[in-house]
Design an enzyme around this catalytic site. Sequence first.
Site, PDB file in Angstrom:
ATOM      1  CE  LYS A 121       0.702  -1.974   4.055  1.00  0.00           C
ATOM      2  NZ  LYS A 121       0.159  -2.656   5.168  1.00  0.00           N
ATOM      3  CD  GLU A 145      -9.205  -7.336  -3.489  1.00  0.00           C
ATOM      4  OE1 GLU A 145      -9.903  -7.307  -4.503  1.00  0.00           O
ATOM      5  OE2 GLU A 145      -9.375  -6.540  -2.540  1.00  0.00           O
ATOM      6  N   GLY A 150      -6.619  -6.665   3.782  1.00  0.00           N
ATOM      7  CA  GLY A 150      -6.209  -8.080   3.899  1.00  0.00           C
ATOM      8  C   GLY A 150      -7.037  -8.981   3.006  1.00  0.00           C
ATOM      9  CB  ILE A 152     -11.871  -7.237   2.917  1.00  0.00           C
ATOM     10  CG1 ILE A 152     -11.936  -7.542   4.410  1.00  0.00           C
ATOM     11  CG2 ILE A 152     -13.185  -6.654   2.426  1.00  0.00           C
ATOM     12  CD1 ILE A 152     -12.115  -6.306   5.282  1.00  0.00           C
ATOM     13  N   GLY A 203       1.758 -11.026  13.896  1.00  0.00           N
ATOM     14  CA  GLY A 203       2.088 -10.754  12.494  1.00  0.00           C
ATOM     15  C   GLY A 203       1.145  -9.765  11.827  1.00  0.00           C
ATOM     16  CD  GLU A 206       2.883  -2.688   7.469  1.00  0.00           C
ATOM     17  OE1 GLU A 206       3.742  -2.841   6.592  1.00  0.00           O
ATOM     18  OE2 GLU A 206       1.763  -3.224   7.411  1.00  0.00           O
ATOM     19  CG  ASP A 217      -0.983   0.449   7.086  1.00  0.00           C
ATOM     20  OD1 ASP A 217      -0.224  -0.043   6.239  1.00  0.00           O
ATOM     21  OD2 ASP A 217      -2.097  -0.025   7.362  1.00  0.00           O
ATOM     22  CE  LYS A 221      -3.608  -1.332   4.973  1.00  0.00           C
ATOM     23  NZ  LYS A 221      -3.611  -1.855   6.333  1.00  0.00           N
ATOM     24  N   GLY A 330      -2.385 -10.095   8.719  1.00  0.00           N
ATOM     25  CA  GLY A 330      -1.939 -11.446   9.027  1.00  0.00           C
ATOM     26  C   GLY A 330      -1.619 -12.212   7.753  1.00  0.00           C
TER      27      GLY A 330
HETATM   28  N1  HSE Z   1       0.019  -3.628   9.321  1.00  0.00           N
HETATM   29  C1  HSE Z   1      -1.157  -3.727   8.540  1.00  0.00           C
HETATM   30  C2  HSE Z   1      -2.357  -3.728   9.487  1.00  0.00           C
HETATM   31  C3  HSE Z   1      -1.130  -4.996   7.732  1.00  0.00           C
HETATM   32  O1  HSE Z   1      -2.161  -3.875  10.690  1.00  0.00           O
HETATM   33  O2  HSE Z   1      -3.474  -3.565   9.031  1.00  0.00           O
HETATM   34  C4  HSE Z   1      -2.211  -5.086   6.703  1.00  0.00           C
HETATM   35  O3  HSE Z   1      -2.066  -4.089   5.734  1.00  0.00           O
END
Ligand code: HSE
Length: 457
Positions: A121, A145, A150, A152, A203, A206, A217, A221, A330
């Site tokens: 992203k 996608e 994730g 979705i 996980g 980032e 982040d 998006k 994840g």
């Molecule tokens: N670090 C991002 C989050 C991962 O927590 O949403 C998915 O883009």
Amino acid sequence: MAVKAARRSATANGGAVGVAVVGCGVIGSAVCAALLLEGGTRGLLRRRSGVTVMLRHVVERDQVKAAEAGIPRKVMTADFGRVLTDPATQVVVELIGGLEPARTFVLQALRAGKHVVTANKYLLAVHGREIFAAAKRAGRCVQFEASCGGAIPIIGALTESLLANEITRVVGIVNGTCNYILTQMTRNGESYADALAGAQAAGFAERDPTFDVNGTDSAHKLAILSSLAFGVDVPLEEIEVSGIDRLCDVDLRFAKEFGYVCKLLAIGEKVDARGEGGGAGAGEGALSLCVHPTFVKNDQLLANVHGSFNAISVAGHAAGETVYFGRGAGGKPTSSAVISDILEIGLGTAPLLFARLPLLTKKAPGAFVARREAASRNYLRVTALDVPGVMGRVANILSGHGISLAGINQHESQAGAAVPIVIMTHGVKEGDVAEAMKEIDALEGITARTVRIRVLG
Ligand code: HSE
């Protein structure tokens, strides 16, 4: 010569697709594990799509990490050049994250005639125009996608299923780490630090979680989702961003008291001349874009999205509101989106759509409204010494700026101590609230900066 051969073969995949995965972190290793499972997921992929996916290369500088992820030696390499010159590799899956070397690899892959799948992203929000233009020049596609939400299928919804709609609003919880942290803090009483550590261990976060918690982040998006929804290129600087890293426990507690939960929301909407969203009709209105912690009433759908789950609500003039919900972070959930992108390339549908759809192409300076003109409801926490007249002066300042109050609550004070005064406002322009807060904070008896959190609705 080898690059030319790769370009020729990329057009004729005949139901089989050769893939190179670049980056063997949380998502990369989940994608590789799925692709390597003989008779398992690979069988499933063939059965579901008719496409055979062959994992030909896994590019990872850290060969120990790749070995630990169970990558067989014969596909492991540290040399991206091998991918570029392999005519049997049609798709490069970029899962390194960050800007460089991801940008260079993606551009090299496109020039070498490979299609690209990416979950990055950050890369698309910053260099999307350049990368998409390079793909169009090369006659290849970029599938992304996994970049938002994730598992979705929100990119598919915006670029295919909702094409008949003029989109007026996109509102979402798009960062799993923040949503996990807020959930752990509000529902389980965990500390911010412990909750963040939990998100890292699972996980979701980032490698450096700064962009998760400071809202960047989510802004990446939102830039991608808004570009697709509203058909304009969204420069990141048009998005006003604040994260959850400066939230106080006390505000989460007050949210509960007032019947709200706090969520980090990414909001892109067309606003009317009064700065209000929702009312703007199809085709009207400038775009207001922001990411910030937001109080959401308990009974609303977004209030009930917990843990690493994401949810994105899209309002279209014909469809009305549609909502997309699922695991937003994840390895395994994100691998679902990555692999579907690979299959769509194998099927030939992705290159066709990419060539035809006007994605991330229209520059639209002036399409954005300055945030101070946009309207929102607010929660304000004023910290004041409990002396006669303070509450009155605060109320005067607010009414002087045309801010009408929906509710006010002052907790009982300890002798001589400062007390929080909690105020809920009706819809008001951002600029007016900012001015009022400045004046309040300059009052005698105000002992800390006023905290402001937007309220959804
Ligand atoms: N670090 C991002 C989050 C991962 O927590 O949403 C998915 O883009």
